[in-house]
Design a protein around this motif. Sequence first.
Motif, PDB file in Angstrom:
ATOM      1  N   GLU A 157       0.888  -1.063   0.031  1.00 25.08           N
ATOM      2  CA  GLU A 157       0.081   0.057  -0.054  1.00 25.08           C
ATOM      3  C   GLU A 157       0.933   1.018  -0.087  1.00 25.08           C
ATOM      4  O   GLU A 157       1.696   1.303   0.667  1.00 25.08           O
ATOM      5  CB  GLU A 157      -1.003   0.173   1.189  1.00 25.08           C
ATOM      6  CG  GLU A 157      -2.065  -1.093   1.297  1.00 25.08           C
ATOM      7  CD  GLU A 157      -2.752  -0.965   2.576  1.00 25.08           C
ATOM      8  OE1 GLU A 157      -2.743  -0.004   3.292  1.00 25.08           O
ATOM      9  OE2 GLU A 157      -3.716  -1.923   2.954  1.00 25.08           O
ATOM     10  N   VAL A 158       0.383   2.239  -0.890  1.00 26.09           N
ATOM     11  CA  VAL A 158       1.283   3.538  -0.951  1.00 26.09           C
ATOM     12  C   VAL A 158       0.304   4.661  -0.575  1.00 26.09           C
ATOM     13  O   VAL A 158      -0.858   4.887  -1.067  1.00 26.09           O
ATOM     14  CB  VAL A 158       1.810   3.624  -2.267  1.00 26.09           C
ATOM     15  CG1 VAL A 158       2.872   4.985  -2.439  1.00 26.09           C
ATOM     16  CG2 VAL A 158       2.690   2.531  -2.589  1.00 26.09           C
ATOM     17  N   ASP A 159       0.852   5.675   0.072  1.00 21.17           N
ATOM     18  CA  ASP A 159       0.092   6.829   0.400  1.00 21.17           C
ATOM     19  C   ASP A 159       1.051   7.872   0.632  1.00 21.17           C
ATOM     20  O   ASP A 159       1.815   7.918   1.527  1.00 21.17           O
ATOM     21  CB  ASP A 159      -0.588   6.554   1.861  1.00 21.17           C
ATOM     22  CG  ASP A 159      -1.585   7.806   2.273  1.00 21.17           C
ATOM     23  OD1 ASP A 159      -1.856   8.745   1.529  1.00 21.17           O
ATOM     24  OD2 ASP A 159      -1.941   7.933   3.470  1.00 21.17           O
ATOM     25  N   GLY A 160       0.793   8.783  -0.397  1.00 18.94           N
ATOM     26  CA  GLY A 160       1.927   9.884  -0.357  1.00 18.94           C
ATOM     27  C   GLY A 160       3.404   9.518  -0.486  1.00 18.94           C
ATOM     28  O   GLY A 160       4.134  10.338  -0.057  1.00 18.94           O
ATOM     29  N   GLY A 161       3.372   8.502  -1.271  1.00 27.74           N
ATOM     30  CA  GLY A 161       5.068   8.150  -1.719  1.00 27.74           C
ATOM     31  C   GLY A 161       5.671   6.973  -0.297  1.00 27.74           C
ATOM     32  O   GLY A 161       6.544   6.633  -0.528  1.00 27.74           O
ATOM     33  N   TYR A 162       4.649   6.916   0.766  1.00 28.12           N
ATOM     34  CA  TYR A 162       5.028   6.111   1.704  1.00 28.12           C
ATOM     35  C   TYR A 162       4.503   4.652   1.528  1.00 28.12           C
ATOM     36  O   TYR A 162       3.632   4.614   1.449  1.00 28.12           O
ATOM     37  CB  TYR A 162       4.515   6.632   3.217  1.00 28.12           C
ATOM     38  CG  TYR A 162       5.281   8.177   3.671  1.00 28.12           C
ATOM     39  CD1 TYR A 162       6.427   7.811   4.476  1.00 28.12           C
ATOM     40  CD2 TYR A 162       4.957   9.131   2.984  1.00 28.12           C
ATOM     41  CE1 TYR A 162       6.851   8.954   5.030  1.00 28.12           C
ATOM     42  CE2 TYR A 162       5.559  10.223   3.588  1.00 28.12           C
ATOM     43  CZ  TYR A 162       6.582  10.099   4.724  1.00 28.12           C
ATOM     44  OH  TYR A 162       7.221  11.239   4.957  1.00 28.12           O
TER      45      TYR A 162
END
Length: 201
Positions: A157-162
């Motif tokens: 999972e990716v959120d804002g590049g994290y």
Amino acid sequence: MTENDHKEISMRASEIMTSPAVATTPATSLREAVAVLTEKGFAGLPVVDHEGRVLGTFTEFDALRGIRAGGDGITVGALMSTPVEVISPSTDVTEIGRRMLADRLRCLPVVEEGVLVGVVSRRDLLRPLVRPDDSIAAQVHGLISDYAGYRPKWTVEVDGGYVHIAGEFRDEAERRVLDALARTVPGVVAVVLVTRNPAAT
């Protein structure tokens, strides 16, 4: 309705088109036009005159017709599809999608004041639906799947590049390998590895 939803609904051709457009001319040889299609990965090319006015389109289907006919000495002008549908920079994306589906079009030339200014392909139409995080997640998942021999061991999972990679890890060395692989993907800000207990799922 959110502000982002409204933006997507009101999106215009000028916001998604490929510009400047790669075009061809009626005098171009079949061999040369096919080379452009294959090298650039295009589904079709606008065919223009010396003033940039759209005369037709040259598609993969047109290229196959030419090859079947022998290929040698055949020009784009003898194969191009006419008449050609065109759109303006202000044409709504919803209308573009409707026309592509209804007429099974692979691309639509964008014309302003009679002159070609861009092209909208099916790929251009789909691109706004994919967030940068989605692209990062797909690349990271592909890399770690290659590493694992395509065994579905982890979720990404990716959120804002994290990037969050969750699953079971054999040891600290494997954790370091996955961390390093994920960081090779452009746009990754940080990587978080989460150990997931299979008994808890």
